[in-house]
Design an enzyme around this catalytic site. Structure first.
Site, mmCIF file in Angstrom:
data_model
loop_
_atom_site.group_PDB
_atom_site.id
_atom_site.type_symbol
_atom_site.label_atom_id
_atom_site.label_comp_id
_atom_site.label_asym_id
_atom_site.label_seq_id
_atom_site.Cartn_x
_atom_site.Cartn_y
_atom_site.Cartn_z
ATOM 1 N N TYR A 53 0.853 -1.198 0.000
ATOM 2 C CA TYR A 53 0.000 0.000 0.000
ATOM 3 C C TYR A 53 0.873 1.227 0.000
ATOM 4 O O TYR A 53 1.750 1.371 0.843
ATOM 5 C CB TYR A 53 -0.938 0.017 1.216
ATOM 6 C CG TYR A 53 -2.371 -0.074 0.747
ATOM 7 C CD1 TYR A 53 -2.919 0.996 0.030
ATOM 8 C CD2 TYR A 53 -3.147 -1.196 0.942
ATOM 9 C CE1 TYR A 53 -4.211 0.922 -0.462
ATOM 10 C CE2 TYR A 53 -4.429 -1.285 0.451
ATOM 11 C CZ TYR A 53 -4.960 -0.222 -0.245
ATOM 12 O OH TYR A 53 -6.228 -0.297 -0.747
ATOM 13 N N GLU A 55 -0.410 4.760 -0.684
ATOM 14 C CA GLU A 55 -1.219 5.970 -0.932
ATOM 15 C C GLU A 55 -0.350 7.201 -0.750
ATOM 16 O O GLU A 55 0.455 7.274 0.173
ATOM 17 C CB GLU A 55 -2.398 6.020 0.051
ATOM 18 C CG GLU A 55 -3.520 5.077 -0.346
ATOM 19 C CD GLU A 55 -4.720 5.183 0.586
ATOM 20 O OE1 GLU A 55 -4.628 5.849 1.625
ATOM 21 O OE2 GLU A 55 -5.761 4.585 0.257
ATOM 22 N N ASP A 199 -5.718 13.578 -25.514
ATOM 23 C CA ASP A 199 -5.827 12.175 -25.104
ATOM 24 C C ASP A 199 -5.214 11.353 -26.237
ATOM 25 O O ASP A 199 -5.864 11.084 -27.242
ATOM 26 C CB ASP A 199 -7.301 11.823 -24.884
ATOM 27 C CG ASP A 199 -7.503 10.352 -24.561
ATOM 28 O OD1 ASP A 199 -6.520 9.587 -24.597
ATOM 29 O OD2 ASP A 199 -8.656 9.971 -24.288
ATOM 30 N N THR A 225 -3.059 5.969 -22.470
ATOM 31 C CA THR A 225 -2.945 4.604 -21.971
ATOM 32 C C THR A 225 -1.493 4.172 -22.194
ATOM 33 O O THR A 225 -0.759 4.798 -22.965
ATOM 34 C CB THR A 225 -3.858 3.626 -22.737
ATOM 35 O OG1 THR A 225 -3.557 3.745 -24.124
ATOM 36 C CG2 THR A 225 -5.325 3.927 -22.508
ATOM 37 N N LYS A 228 -1.454 0.415 -25.459
ATOM 38 C CA LYS A 228 -1.789 0.385 -26.886
ATOM 39 C C LYS A 228 -0.484 0.500 -27.681
ATOM 40 O O LYS A 228 0.339 -0.400 -27.575
ATOM 41 C CB LYS A 228 -2.817 1.466 -27.189
ATOM 42 C CG LYS A 228 -4.143 1.210 -26.442
ATOM 43 C CD LYS A 228 -5.215 2.246 -26.671
ATOM 44 C CE LYS A 228 -6.418 1.969 -25.791
ATOM 45 N NZ LYS A 228 -7.433 3.036 -25.871
ATOM 46 N N ARG A 234 -1.254 -2.793 -18.986
ATOM 47 C CA ARG A 234 -2.599 -2.221 -19.108
ATOM 48 C C ARG A 234 -2.756 -1.132 -18.066
ATOM 49 O O ARG A 234 -2.980 -1.415 -16.894
ATOM 50 C CB ARG A 234 -3.653 -3.322 -18.895
ATOM 51 C CG ARG A 234 -5.092 -2.832 -18.837
ATOM 52 C CD ARG A 234 -6.028 -3.932 -19.218
ATOM 53 N NE ARG A 234 -5.677 -4.388 -20.545
ATOM 54 C CZ ARG A 234 -6.189 -3.901 -21.669
ATOM 55 N NH1 ARG A 234 -7.096 -2.975 -21.631
ATOM 56 N NH2 ARG A 234 -5.795 -4.348 -22.834
#
Ligand SMILES: *Cc1c(COP(=O)(O)O)cnc(C)c1O
Length: 413
Positions: A53, A55, A199, A225, A228, A234
């Protein structure tokens, strides 16, 4: 051996993972948004980093024990900044849609006016589609392509922007085969007092290799992303100008996300390193050459392509020019293990479930090392099936030919 612990612990899941891996190895992935990431990228995601974790951001975490994760995330951030030549990077977004949501959350208030590309003209769901959060929370207006050319007319975009006075202008697309004028988009945004966002999810690799005009010198914020044309895990990332860096970081955490996926961030760091290599440039150039060769094959067969061809990694075919629908065509080709997706085309008259178009991309086949010669071959197989989609024998024969071609251009998974 491959995934020996999964095999021992859960043979059912193992068997399905194995089948899917073999499907990718023995078939032609021509879905424009898909690619085959390197083993290094995939391996990084199967590590205990997934357990941690973290954060917050490097040096400012809410949990202890982040000394190594901090170094991994910092490495990813520094590489991203260098790669994109942008002053700030946030590598925590889990996906492209989430990255867009985070930018909107950071820069807008619910109900604010935004300008984006019409979905049926190539825009993404998160560019204001009414079924998506973007179209529900924000007041999206759309620009589109021209009926004649099926390309974006920047003078029209300017007129719409002047009339609508948006707070943010979104450029970038998910099914647009031509170049996008990011410089002009940013200038229009500046002139109407809006933020500009590019984008570049689909064309990011082409941009980094210089085979598509860059947005970095002009645009306030870039989302992309990483799975791609960038060929990483991913996931996604956001890059932006210094003035809005704090707002963007707050928009990601605590605005929209909790703990980041550090195993995926490690994989992103690896894919950024891969993208800095000279081979990556050659790879991206070949993607475009392959798309052009494939487009040529379709045009020679008398098939109509949206905008008449392609400048990038994808082709949008009007299947109705063959007397079939996008669904019939893409399903028939999938039976021969040639994978594409049905897609709406500009000024679509059919439903999104059975639209007129088929979207076809070359990034994954190019990763396997295929070149123009193979594109002509694959294109011919596709044309034959599209002209005779019910022919079972033809599909069976093509499937065998596909398998043989794949064995000559193997994936090392
Ligand atoms: C693929 C894509 C996205 C969304 O990415 P996900 O990771 O699937 O959420 C966003 N914008 C554009 C333009 C895309 O092509």
């Amino acid at each position: 051996m491959y995934l020996e612990d999964v095999k021992k612990e859960d043979p059912e899941v193992f068997s399905l993972i194995e089948k899917e891996t073999n499907r990718q190895k023995n078939g032609l992935v021509m879905i424009a948004s898909e690619n085959h990431a390197s083993k290094a990228v995939l391996e990084a995601m199967a590590t205990p980093l997934s357990n941690k974790y973290s954060e917050g951001y490097p040096g400012k975490r809410y949990y202890t024990g982040n000394q190594f994760v901090d170094q991994i995330e910092t490495l990813a951030i520094e590489r991203a900044k260098k790669l994109f030549n942008m002053p700030h990077a946030n590598v925590q977004p889990h996906s492209g849609s989430q990255a867009n949501a985070e930018v909107y959350f950071a820069l807008l208030k619910p109900g604010d006016k935004v300008l984006g590309l019409n979905l049926s003209h190539g825009g993404h769901l998160t560019h204001g589609n009414p079924v998506n959060f973007s179209g529900t929370l924000y007041d999206f207006a759309a620009y589109g392509v021209e009926k004649e050319t099926e390309t974006i007319d920047m003078d029209k975009v300017r007129k719409i922007a002047e009339k609508e006075k948006p707070k943010l202008i979104v450029s970038g697309a998910t099914a647009y085969p031509r170049e996008i004028d990011f410089k002009e988009f940013a200038e229009i945004a500046k002139d109407v007092g809006a933020y500009s966002m590019a984008d570049v999810a689909h064309i990011v690799g082409l941009i980094l290799a210089g085979v598509h005009p860059n947005c970095s010198p002009y645009t306030d914020v870039i989302t992309t992303t990483t799975h791609k044309t960038l060929r990483g895990p991913r996931s996604a990332l956001i890059l932006c100008k210094e003035e809005i860096a704090k707002a963007i970081d707050k928009g990601v955490f605590p605005g929209q996300q909790g703990g980041p996926m550090e195993h995926v961030i490690a994989a992103k760091a690896i894919c950024f390193k891969e993208a800095m290599k000279p081979e990556f440039k050659e790879y991206q150039k070949q993607i475009v050459k392959n798309a052009k060769a494939l487009a040529e094959t379709f045009l020679e067969a008398g098939i109509r392509l949206v905008s008449g061809g392609t400048d990038n990694h994808l082709i949008l075919m009007d299947a109705t020019s063959l007397g079939i629908t996008g669904r019939i065509g893409s399903d028939a080709m999938a039976e021969a293990e040639i994978y594409t997706n049905r897609n709406t085309i500009p000024f679509e008259t059919r439903s999104p479930f059975d639209p007129s178009g088929i979207r076809i991309g070359t990034p994954a086949l190019t990763t396997r090392g295929m070149k123009e010669e193979q594109m002509k071959q694959v294109g011919d197989w596709m044309v034959k099936i599209l002209k005779d989609p019910e022919n079972k024998q033809l599909k069976e024969k093509t499937k065998e030919q596909v398998k043989e071609l794949c064995s000559k251009f193997p994936l090392n998974y």
